[in-house]
Scaffold this active site. Structure first.
Site, PDB file in Angstrom:
ATOM      1  N   ASN A   8       0.881  -1.169   0.000  1.00  0.00           N
ATOM      2  CA  ASN A   8       0.000   0.000   0.000  1.00  0.00           C
ATOM      3  C   ASN A   8       0.914   1.212   0.000  1.00  0.00           C
ATOM      4  OD1 ASN A   8      -1.629   2.180   0.579  1.00  0.00           O
ATOM      5  ND2 ASN A   8      -2.662   1.240   2.314  1.00  0.00           N
ATOM      6  N   ALA A  10       0.427   4.228   0.378  1.00  0.00           N
ATOM      7  CA  ALA A  10       0.087   5.259   1.358  1.00  0.00           C
ATOM      8  C   ALA A  10       0.563   4.896   2.767  1.00  0.00           C
ATOM      9  CB  ALA A  10      -1.418   5.498   1.368  1.00  0.00           C
ATOM     10  N   CYS A  11       1.081   3.692   2.949  1.00  0.00           N
ATOM     11  CA  CYS A  11       1.495   3.189   4.267  1.00  0.00           C
ATOM     12  C   CYS A  11       3.003   3.333   4.440  1.00  0.00           C
ATOM     13  CB  CYS A  11       1.079   1.729   4.404  1.00  0.00           C
ATOM     14  SG  CYS A  11       1.733   0.891   5.856  1.00  0.00           S
ATOM     15  N   GLY A  12       3.423   4.022   5.504  1.00  0.00           N
ATOM     16  CA  GLY A  12       4.845   4.216   5.760  1.00  0.00           C
ATOM     17  C   GLY A  12       5.597   2.912   5.952  1.00  0.00           C
ATOM     18  N   ARG A  15       6.025   1.350   2.569  1.00  0.00           N
ATOM     19  CA  ARG A  15       7.057   2.065   1.792  1.00  0.00           C
ATOM     20  C   ARG A  15       8.454   1.713   2.292  1.00  0.00           C
ATOM     21  NH1 ARG A  15       3.484   6.363   2.598  1.00  0.00           N
ATOM     22  NH2 ARG A  15       4.924   7.306   4.113  1.00  0.00           N
TER      23      ARG A  15
END
Length: 140
Positions: A8, A10-12, A15
């Site tokens: 995802n 948008a997920c730190g 990433r």
């Protein structure tokens, strides 16, 4: 088998895991599961390989789990699985598959156990937490 990350963007944590994999020199297959969704056989296979249950893989924060009534311990695995198929965000991430195994990589440094080669250092998470020093030694 190459490395696959169910990601995802948008997920730190997701990433960070992707960055660690790429820093190791691997070129992972990146699956944005929020766009592609899940299939029942896919989730069952991932959970079995990672030693997870639908309950242990349920994302309880920043997801509709509470609104859907899924946090009640009496909710069975079949109900959770059906909800995950309808709402892909309910599956915690990232899930990484490598020849060394399948894991839910939370915290992000968990992925280091799945890699053939550690990334060259120094390497830190987005928040600055060091993972590998300048000599290439793992710090976590």
């Amino acid at each position: 088998m190459s490395i696959v990350i169910h990601h995802n963007p948008a997920c730190g944590t997701s990433r960070n895991v992707l960055a660690i994999i790429e820093a190791s020199g691997a070129k992972p297959e990146v699956i944005d599961y929020l766009k592609t969704g899940w299939t029942r056989p896919q989730l069952l296979a991932l959970f079995a390989a990672a030693g997870l249950t639908p309950r242990s893989a349920l994302r309880t924060t920043k997801s509709p789990a509470e609104e859907l009534g899924l946090l009640d311990p009496s909710v069975d695995d079949e109900t959770l699985l059906a909800a995950m198929l309808e709402h892909p965000v309910l599956v915690n991430r990232p899930i990484v598959c490598t020849p060394k195994g399948v894991r839910l990589c939370r915290p992000s440094e968990t992925v280091l156990d799945l890699l053939d080669h550690l990334p060259k250092g120094p390497l830190s998470k987005e928040d600055g937490t060091p993972l590998i020093d300048e000599k290439g030694h793992r710090l976590v």
